[in-house]
Design a protein around this motif. Sequence first.
Motif, mmCIF file in Angstrom:
data_model
loop_
_atom_site.group_PDB
_atom_site.id
_atom_site.type_symbol
_atom_site.label_atom_id
_atom_site.label_comp_id
_atom_site.label_asym_id
_atom_site.label_seq_id
_atom_site.Cartn_x
_atom_site.Cartn_y
_atom_site.Cartn_z
ATOM 1 N N LEU A 1 42.593 47.479 50.425
ATOM 2 C CA LEU A 1 42.502 46.693 51.657
ATOM 3 C C LEU A 1 43.159 45.329 51.486
ATOM 4 C CD1 LEU A 1 41.437 46.167 54.518
ATOM 5 C CD2 LEU A 1 39.266 45.444 53.485
ATOM 6 N N ILE A 2 42.890 44.672 50.367
ATOM 7 C CA ILE A 2 43.492 43.362 50.106
ATOM 8 C C ILE A 2 45.013 43.486 50.014
ATOM 9 C CG2 ILE A 2 43.707 41.532 48.384
ATOM 10 C CD1 ILE A 2 41.187 41.363 50.054
ATOM 11 N N THR A 3 45.494 44.572 49.419
ATOM 12 C CA THR A 3 46.939 44.779 49.312
ATOM 13 C C THR A 3 47.563 45.010 50.686
ATOM 14 O OG1 THR A 3 46.592 45.756 47.120
ATOM 15 C CG2 THR A 3 48.729 46.116 48.155
ATOM 16 N N VAL A 4 46.856 45.729 51.544
ATOM 17 C CA VAL A 4 47.335 45.921 52.916
ATOM 18 C C VAL A 4 47.406 44.575 53.642
ATOM 19 C CG1 VAL A 4 46.768 46.922 55.162
ATOM 20 C CG2 VAL A 4 46.529 48.300 53.091
ATOM 21 N N LEU A 5 46.386 43.737 53.459
ATOM 22 C CA LEU A 5 46.389 42.409 54.074
ATOM 23 C C LEU A 5 47.539 41.564 53.541
ATOM 24 C CD1 LEU A 5 42.592 41.450 54.175
ATOM 25 C CD2 LEU A 5 44.071 42.080 56.090
ATOM 26 N N ARG A 6 47.801 41.686 52.250
ATOM 27 C CA ARG A 6 48.920 40.950 51.653
ATOM 28 C C ARG A 6 50.241 41.355 52.305
ATOM 29 N NH1 ARG A 6 51.436 40.348 46.219
ATOM 30 N NH2 ARG A 6 53.662 40.274 46.677
ATOM 31 N N THR B 1 46.459 38.984 41.888
ATOM 32 C CA THR B 1 47.894 39.053 42.166
ATOM 33 C C THR B 1 48.170 38.897 43.654
ATOM 34 O OG1 THR B 1 48.217 40.520 40.261
ATOM 35 C CG2 THR B 1 49.976 40.450 41.899
ATOM 36 N N ASN B 2 47.291 39.426 44.488
ATOM 37 C CA ASN B 2 47.471 39.350 45.940
ATOM 38 C C ASN B 2 46.974 38.039 46.540
ATOM 39 O OD1 ASN B 2 48.646 41.924 46.568
ATOM 40 N ND2 ASN B 2 46.668 42.875 46.171
#
Length: 401
Positions: free
Chosen positions: A30-35, A276-277
């Motif tokens: 989810l955090i990667t999608v937001l990034r 990283t994100n």
Amino acid sequence: MSDPQAAAAIAAAVRDFNTELWTLYAFAVLITVLRTYARVKAVGLGDLRADDFLIWIAILLYTTQSTLAYFAVNHGEGLANNGMSDSERAALSVDSEEYHLRVFGSKIQVIGWTSYVCLIGTLKTAVLVFYMRLIEGLSKKYGIRIWIGFGLVASTFLASIITIYGACRPFAKYWQINPDPGNVCQGAVARPIVWVTFISSVLTDIYLIMIPIPMLWGTRLKLAKKIAATIVLGAGVFVLICSLLKTIFVIVDPIHGAELAGRWGTREAFVSVITTNLPMIFPLVRNWLKPIFGSALFSSHTPSKHPVGFRTIGGGYDGSNRTGDRRGRSNSNHLAVSGLSVTESEERIFQNVKMQDISIHSEPASELQRPQEILVNTEFSMTEERYMQNGRENARRVHNT
């Protein structure tokens, strides 16, 4: 404890492990999608950089690692070729279910270490690529530091891979049960692998943190802003903590420590993805929280258009200021800079800038700004001030829009 009670306890432990494993995985994705959403919103789909794609390669590796951990616990019952006495090894039949489970688990350990090293290496490469974007237009000495970082990440990656595939010879001893193959060939607790990967994490994490932090603290940002930006850029320290705990559990308790080390290894991978994100989603979260906290924590002034070379923690070039757009403009093109405009010629000169000259920029200036200056507004947006060089007058004018 009776057998039914023991079975119930094991089932509960497995259920807790699965819940934590896939909850962390879902949150990381989810955090990667937001990034990715934040980056596309900031620069457009066509201007995504290498780190925006590397992070999804890392997610594939993280998926592999999480799946391996799931199979190791749910199908391999957490067993491998470690944690056995010589008598237990001798008594274990090669036709027994436990024997096959231990062989299966031992092979997963080797694959798991490989995916872990590839995951961490990919994430750190993505961080370095982000740093390259962050310092575009600055002195070459900052680029040299980042290229040294690339070399350090590559060398520690190779050292870890060589240790995994070269320390235990012949390689098949990694899943040998009897006789005891020795600690070097017990993948779950192999000290050469544990120490090499831990030292690699310490060296690379500290170096990556030390690239932006000294430059940040040499700026004119207020103390509170420096602390906030330091937390965002220095969040890799939490990865070090997870790596340290994982190593301690394996070294202190080679019998039962592998289980706890496995849990902390999963958490380390999760924290690595999040940190990283984090710089890329920080502006997005900041904008979401601004209506709640108002100007108490965030600047209420937002430029209507970012100048060429606009940098943010996670941003990039603004989509409206691309090279193609600039070429079609007249010599009197104006760029808004937090209430200021800079008159430019078609031939722009990009000068090196000094991090020592970074300053907060939130109000219109009443006097000429010094050239070679980076402007940092109160939202942690780093802006390179572009100035023109007139062939006749050799001067620069700054006026209110």
